[in-house]
Design a protein around this motif. Structure first.
Motif, short mmCIF file in Angstrom:
data_model
loop_
_atom_site.label_atom_id
_atom_site.label_comp_id
_atom_site.label_asym_id
_atom_site.label_seq_id
_atom_site.Cartn_x
_atom_site.Cartn_y
_atom_site.Cartn_z
N UNK A 396 1.83 -11.64 -9.55
CA UNK A 396 3.03 -10.80 -9.66
C UNK A 396 4.22 -11.57 -9.10
N UNK A 397 5.29 -11.59 -9.84
CA UNK A 397 6.53 -12.18 -9.32
C UNK A 397 7.28 -11.16 -8.48
N UNK A 398 7.91 -11.64 -7.42
CA UNK A 398 8.85 -10.80 -6.66
C UNK A 398 10.21 -11.49 -6.77
N UNK A 399 11.20 -10.77 -7.30
CA UNK A 399 12.55 -11.34 -7.42
C UNK A 399 13.46 -10.57 -6.45
N UNK A 400 14.04 -11.23 -5.43
CA UNK A 400 14.73 -10.51 -4.35
C UNK A 400 16.18 -10.11 -4.62
N UNK A 401 16.79 -10.67 -5.68
CA UNK A 401 18.22 -10.44 -5.97
C UNK A 401 18.35 -10.04 -7.45
N UNK A 402 19.16 -9.02 -7.78
CA UNK A 402 20.13 -8.28 -6.96
C UNK A 402 19.50 -7.19 -6.08
N UNK A 403 18.22 -6.89 -6.34
CA UNK A 403 17.49 -6.00 -5.42
C UNK A 403 16.05 -6.47 -5.40
N UNK A 404 15.33 -6.17 -4.31
CA UNK A 404 13.95 -6.67 -4.16
C UNK A 404 13.05 -5.95 -5.17
N UNK A 405 12.52 -6.71 -6.14
CA UNK A 405 11.77 -6.09 -7.24
C UNK A 405 10.45 -6.82 -7.49
N UNK A 406 9.37 -6.05 -7.67
CA UNK A 406 8.09 -6.64 -8.12
C UNK A 406 8.11 -6.56 -9.63
N UNK A 407 8.04 -7.74 -10.30
CA UNK A 407 8.21 -7.75 -11.78
C UNK A 407 6.87 -7.41 -12.47
#
Ligand code: DWN
Length: 407
Positions: A396-407
């Motif tokens: 699972x990718x976690x993208x922190x910007x623009x908000x912390x999101x588990x993709x």
């Protein structure tokens, strides 16, 4: 080594240094504070000592509303041996193509180009004979100037100052991509520009745009290299006390959102093109960004803590300067984040500043297949995700910007 910042570098508003007696309105307004942090690109090997920690506080000029750091770290400390190398990604090459085309729209005279902060010469190599016959770089990083000269891009190794540029001949185009906001003395910078340009030269200054930082919550672009966070109003205030004016402005998506100021010398025969000005809500915008930063740090810390409680393994991707800011803001170490994958040879097999998390090669992600991976190079996420096909199937990718999101 650092010094306290005492004059707004755009409008030259003199304000009092901390601790001295002053009237309320002649002090810079603190708007975002990341405490004390290591230098964002101070990636060191096991046996090397780091440069230390510095205050990381953003202040707002009460007059021209330029956001700027409260201290200035010695550029020799930051740049003599520099770990950041201009990206060779498809994303960056597409940006180079668009920017080169936009430069050619704005000028018909394009035989010679100087790039300030030319890094390893990647952009100049793109522009050489495409269409510029003569290219010249200028960069203070000895390690990068050596690479550039080795690949046939003549590069002067030193800071772009009046003292260093007197010997330079006037160039048709002068480019400064993501370097102006690293420079402390903008008065010297504008005089230096005057020395290396002729009456019809085009100056191309690309910087992160502060409104894109606000809109994307990219407070992770605040680090010691980024002394200023540019607005259109600040560039106007600077030009008002120089021999240049804004010819036109264009915005791009690169690096989380950038603005290019095309400047021309006062008296140029080419007439300026009207552009939209900033709406001035700077104080409220920066205060909102600061509040969002607090929430986002808590969110990422609690997400990683939950994953670890579930026995999940978490890695990271992109040993960017932004990653250092995040990791230190969250207080992460190798206990939370096993390693960071990165394709920059200068960073591989070093440790991330402050967190001491190991930086390994990109291939580690497929070899190790952690449960989750935080992409701190979020500005390249689409391209990174597209190439990590094996991890996409299992992790699972976690993208922190623009908000912390588990993709
Ligand atoms: O102003 C600056 C901006 C323009 O670049 C400099 N002061 C420092 C630097 O900031 P950064 O380090 O946050 O930049 P990047 O380009 O967002 O960093 C991306 C990192 O991710 C690099 O270390 C390279 C790495 N990467 C990777 O490993 N695989 C990037 C891509 C696209 C990839 O496919």
């Amino acid at each position: 080594m650092f010094k306290h910042h005492t004059h707004c570098r755009a409008c030259n508003f003199a304000f009092s240094a901390p601790g001295t007696k002053c009237q309320p309105n002649d002090r810079l307004i603190p708007v975002l504070d990341l405490g004390v942090q290591p230098l964002a690109n101070d990636f060191r090997r096991e046996d090397e000592t780091c440069e230390g920690h510095y205050p990381l506080k953003v202040m707002l000029c009460p007059r021209c509303k330029l956001a700027q750091l409260s201290v200035v770290v010695d550029p020799k400390t930051l740049y003599s041996n520099y770990a950041y190398v201009t990206s060779h990604s498809q994303t960056m090459m597409r940006h180079f193509d668009e920017l080169r085309n936009d430069i050619m729209v704005e000028t018909t005279v394009a035989n010679s180009v100087l790039e300030i902060g030319s890094n390893d010469g990647t952009f100049l190599a793109f522009l050489k004979n495409n269409p510029f016959e003569t290219v010249l770089g200028c960069d203070p990083a000895e390690n990068l100037a050596k690479i550039a000269n080795g690949r046939g891009i003549p590069t002067f190794c030193g800071l772009f100052t009046v003292e260093n540029c007197d010997c330079q001949k006037a160039k048709d185009v002068v480019i400064a991509r993501h370097v102006m906001c690293h420079i402390d003395d903008w008065t010297d910078f504008m005089v230096s520009l005057e020395r290396v340009t002729h009456d019809e030269s085009l100056v191309v200054i690309e910087v992160p745009y502060y409104k894109d930082m606000i809109n994307r919550n990219s407070w992770d672009q605040v680090y010691a290299e980024h002394l200023s966070y540019m607005s259109i109003g600040a560039m106007e205030a600077l030009c008002a006390r120089s021999s240049f004016h804004i010819h036109t402005i264009k915005k791009y998506g690169i690096h989380g959102g950038s603005v290019v100021f095309f400047l021309r010398k006062n008296g140029s025969v080419v007439k300026p093109v009207p552009y939209a000005k900033d709406e001035d809500q700077a104080l409220g915008e920066w205060q909102m960004l600061s509040d969002n930063k607090e929430d986002m740090v808590l969110e990422l810390k609690s997400l990683v803590a939950d994953l670890r409680t579930q026995g999940k393994r978490v890695a990271a991707y992109g040993a960017s300067a932004k990653s250092t800011v995040w990791l230190n803001a969250c207080g992460f170490t190798a206990k939370e984040i096993s390693y960071i994958c990165d394709n920059t040879p200068q960073k591989q097999y070093t440790f991330s500043p402050g967190s001491n998390i190991p930086v390994l090669c990109e291939g580690m992600l497929t070899a190790d297949l952690p449960d989750c991976c935080i992409c701190f190079a979020w500005n390249f996420f689409q391209e990174i995700q597209a190439k990590e096909v094996i991890f996409n199937k299992t992790g699972k990718w976690i993208v922190p910007v623009p908000s912390v999101k588990v993709m």
